[in-house]
Motif scaffolding. Structure first.
Motif, PDB file in Angstrom:
ATOM      1  N   ASP A   1       7.623  -6.311  -2.425  1.00 49.35           N
ATOM      2  CA  ASP A   1       8.651  -7.272  -2.013  1.00 49.35           C
ATOM      3  C   ASP A   1       9.950  -6.548  -1.652  1.00 49.35           C
ATOM      4  O   ASP A   1      10.644  -6.933  -0.700  1.00 49.35           O
ATOM      5  N   SER A   2      10.261  -5.483  -2.391  1.00 50.23           N
ATOM      6  CA  SER A   2      11.527  -4.768  -2.160  1.00 50.23           C
ATOM      7  C   SER A   2      11.528  -4.040  -0.813  1.00 50.23           C
ATOM      8  O   SER A   2      12.602  -3.786  -0.256  1.00 50.23           O
ATOM      9  N   ILE A   3      10.353  -3.691  -0.287  1.00 47.75           N
ATOM     10  CA  ILE A   3      10.288  -3.014   1.014  1.00 47.75           C
ATOM     11  C   ILE A   3       9.794  -3.964   2.115  1.00 47.75           C
ATOM     12  O   ILE A   3       9.456  -3.521   3.200  1.00 47.75           O
ATOM     13  N   LYS A   4       9.749  -5.269   1.752  1.00 43.07           N
ATOM     14  CA  LYS A   4       9.280  -6.291   2.684  1.00 43.07           C
ATOM     15  C   LYS A   4       7.858  -5.991   3.171  1.00 43.07           C
ATOM     16  O   LYS A   4       7.534  -6.133   4.351  1.00 43.07           O
ATOM     17  N   GLY A   5       7.033  -5.578   2.237  1.00 43.43           N
ATOM     18  CA  GLY A   5       5.629  -5.327   2.520  1.00 43.43           C
ATOM     19  C   GLY A   5       4.748  -6.387   1.886  1.00 43.43           C
ATOM     20  O   GLY A   5       5.236  -7.355   1.289  1.00 43.43           O
ATOM     21  N   ASP A   6       3.455  -6.212   2.003  1.00 50.02           N
ATOM     22  CA  ASP A   6       2.490  -7.179   1.473  1.00 50.02           C
ATOM     23  C   ASP A   6       1.504  -6.476   0.555  1.00 50.02           C
ATOM     24  O   ASP A   6       1.056  -5.360   0.847  1.00 50.02           O
ATOM     25  N   VAL A   7       1.133  -7.150  -0.518  1.00 50.54           N
ATOM     26  CA  VAL A   7       0.139  -6.620  -1.441  1.00 50.54           C
ATOM     27  C   VAL A   7      -0.980  -7.651  -1.600  1.00 50.54           C
ATOM     28  O   VAL A   7      -0.725  -8.859  -1.634  1.00 50.54           O
ATOM     29  N   PHE A   8      -2.209  -7.157  -1.661  1.00 47.67           N
ATOM     30  CA  PHE A   8      -3.381  -8.034  -1.732  1.00 47.67           C
ATOM     31  C   PHE A   8      -4.267  -7.596  -2.894  1.00 47.67           C
ATOM     32  O   PHE A   8      -4.399  -6.404  -3.176  1.00 47.67           O
ATOM     33  N   TYR A   9      -4.878  -8.589  -3.551  1.00 44.00           N
ATOM     34  CA  TYR A   9      -5.808  -8.326  -4.642  1.00 44.00           C
ATOM     35  C   TYR A   9      -7.061  -9.167  -4.430  1.00 44.00           C
ATOM     36  O   TYR A   9      -7.010 -10.206  -3.784  1.00 44.00           O
TER      37      TYR A   9
ATOM     38  N   LEU B   1       2.763   2.795   6.361  1.00 39.86           N
ATOM     39  CA  LEU B   1       2.193   1.445   6.251  1.00 39.86           C
ATOM     40  C   LEU B   1       2.955   0.616   5.225  1.00 39.86           C
ATOM     41  O   LEU B   1       3.593   1.154   4.313  1.00 39.86           O
ATOM     42  N   LYS B   2       2.865  -0.692   5.378  1.00 39.00           N
ATOM     43  CA  LYS B   2       3.519  -1.601   4.428  1.00 39.00           C
ATOM     44  C   LYS B   2       2.551  -2.668   3.919  1.00 39.00           C
ATOM     45  O   LYS B   2       2.962  -3.754   3.547  1.00 39.00           O
ATOM     46  N   ARG B   3       1.265  -2.326   3.944  1.00 37.89           N
ATOM     47  CA  ARG B   3       0.247  -3.207   3.362  1.00 37.89           C
ATOM     48  C   ARG B   3      -0.519  -2.423   2.307  1.00 37.89           C
ATOM     49  O   ARG B   3      -0.995  -1.321   2.570  1.00 37.89           O
ATOM     50  N   LEU B   4      -0.654  -3.030   1.127  1.00 39.75           N
ATOM     51  CA  LEU B   4      -1.305  -2.370   0.005  1.00 39.75           C
ATOM     52  C   LEU B   4      -2.362  -3.290  -0.576  1.00 39.75           C
ATOM     53  O   LEU B   4      -2.117  -4.474  -0.801  1.00 39.75           O
ATOM     54  N   VAL B   5      -3.555  -2.740  -0.798  1.00 39.35           N
ATOM     55  CA  VAL B   5      -4.654  -3.460  -1.449  1.00 39.35           C
ATOM     56  C   VAL B   5      -4.941  -2.781  -2.780  1.00 39.35           C
ATOM     57  O   VAL B   5      -5.027  -1.552  -2.847  1.00 39.35           O
ATOM     58  N   ILE B   6      -5.044  -3.565  -3.852  1.00 36.55           N
ATOM     59  CA  ILE B   6      -5.442  -3.041  -5.157  1.00 36.55           C
ATOM     60  C   ILE B   6      -6.755  -3.694  -5.529  1.00 36.55           C
ATOM     61  O   ILE B   6      -6.864  -4.917  -5.537  1.00 36.55           O
ATOM     62  N   ALA B   7      -7.778  -2.877  -5.807  1.00 34.65           N
ATOM     63  CA  ALA B   7      -9.098  -3.416  -6.108  1.00 34.65           C
ATOM     64  C   ALA B   7      -9.760  -2.587  -7.198  1.00 34.65           C
ATOM     65  O   ALA B   7      -9.334  -1.475  -7.505  1.00 34.65           O
TER      66      ALA B   7
END
Length: 337
Positions: free
Chosen positions: A284-292, A260-266
């Motif tokens: 950003d370096s793996i062209k993924g997305d991060v959500f908070y 996967l290339k989507r990460l959520v931090i909560a």
């Protein structure tokens, strides 16, 4: 559907009203930080008594702010667990009493599912599936999330949670309660290169965490160090670097393991600026997305409970009025929606 959410798992009384068409209508939060500051940590009995004092006035305020009456509320969600049993019982008893009096369905929400879904309160909500790093004072875990209730636990802390390690180390440094945010602010004044802390459990395969040894390493470092402000800042810097780097290493492994290339931090520690910056840099370096979550919804709050409860109430799930609070409750035991 319009849901009243009640959060009383620890030392914050959170009340919110969420409408699935109009979004968040009211968000009330009372923190007990000043109550517990003299003790350097949460005193469960004092927490429970303060929830009793604050919960009804906050519910009234939320109803007034959202221009809602009992007739507008379609369901009541409350934190069933995990958490402090006395604190949980306050929210549980009030929620079930209102449900009985108003003839509304009620649902006990898993506290960590609330945190996991808190990013959904933002306009840029993450699509499923994703990896979630849930990091707070009581929990540190990595979860593969396929949908609401579709949780695969990949790794968790075998001892202290990351937030707990922050707080205990801050206490060793003589910082005021709550110590975690104070340590993070002190770390901003620190300089690299003075201290090197270990990255626990990163030299072996797997996705579990351990932070108790890091806390002991900090205690030994503080014992042998000068207590001038810059030295303390340098130790805080090295400690935070170690915690953040450890979580980054584990997140990288989880993403590679699942593809996967989507990460959520909560969770409460997701407000940590350094953690956010480092994970954003990697994604950003793996062209993924991060959500908070929005910053105001990182710590415990009623909005996340109202949102999580609404999703399950809409799916037809509800509890009986005799449902018991659950101070321990595995996240991966929840039913899917």
């Amino acid at each position: 559907m319009r849901v009243l959410g009640i959060e009383t798992s620890c030392d914050e009384t959170g009340i919110a009203i969420y409408d699935d068409d109009k979004g968040l209508l009211s968000h009330q939060l009372y923190s007990q930080v000043s109550l517990h500051a003299d003790y350097g940590g949460v005193v469960p009995e004092l927490a429970s008594r303060d929830h009793v004092r604050k919960i009804i006035p906050l519910i009234r305020r939320a109803l007034q702010e959202s221009d809602s009456s009992q007739h507008d509320i379609d369901g009541i969600a409350y934190t069933r667990g995990p958490g402090l049993i006395g604190a949980l019982l306050v929210g549980s008893c009030v929620a079930r009493s209102l449900a009985y009096a108003w003839n509304k369905p009620t649902l006990g929400v898993h506290h960590m599912e609330g945190h996991l879904l808190a990013p959904m309160l933002d306009e840029h909500a993450p699509p499923f599936p994703f990896i979630a790093l849930l990091v707070s004072g009581g929990h540190t875990m990595l979860v593969r999330v396929g949908g609401i209730g579709q949780y695969q636990l990949l790794g968790e802390s075998i001892d202290d949670a990351a937030g707990e390690a922050f707080d205990k180390t801050a206490k060793l440094m003589g910082l005021d309660y709550p110590g975690g945010p104070m340590l993070a602010r002190l770390a901003e004044q620190g300089e690299p290169g003075h201290y090197q802390f270990p990255r626990p459990m990163t030299d072996r395969p797997g996705l579990d965490f351990s932070f108790s040894g890091l806390k002991t390493f900090a205690a030994n470092t503080l014992r042998d160090a000068n207590d001038d402000p810059q030295t303390l800042a340098n130790i805080a810097f090295a400690f935070q670097e170690a915690v953040v780097d450890t979580m980054l290493i584990k997140c990288r492994r989880a993403l590679k393991q699942t593809g996967l290339k989507r990460l959520v931090i909560a969770g409460g520690v997701s407000a940590n600026t350094h953690l956010r910056n480092e994970l954003k840099k990697y994604m950003d370096s793996i062209k993924g997305d991060v959500f908070y979550p929005p910053l105001e919804f990182c710590t415990d709050n009623g909005a996340m409970i109202a949102y999580a409860g609404l999703q399950r109430l809409k799916a037809g799930q509800s509890d009986g009025l005799d449902t018991q609070a659950k101070p321990r409750w595995p996240l991966d035991s929840l039913e899917p929606v």
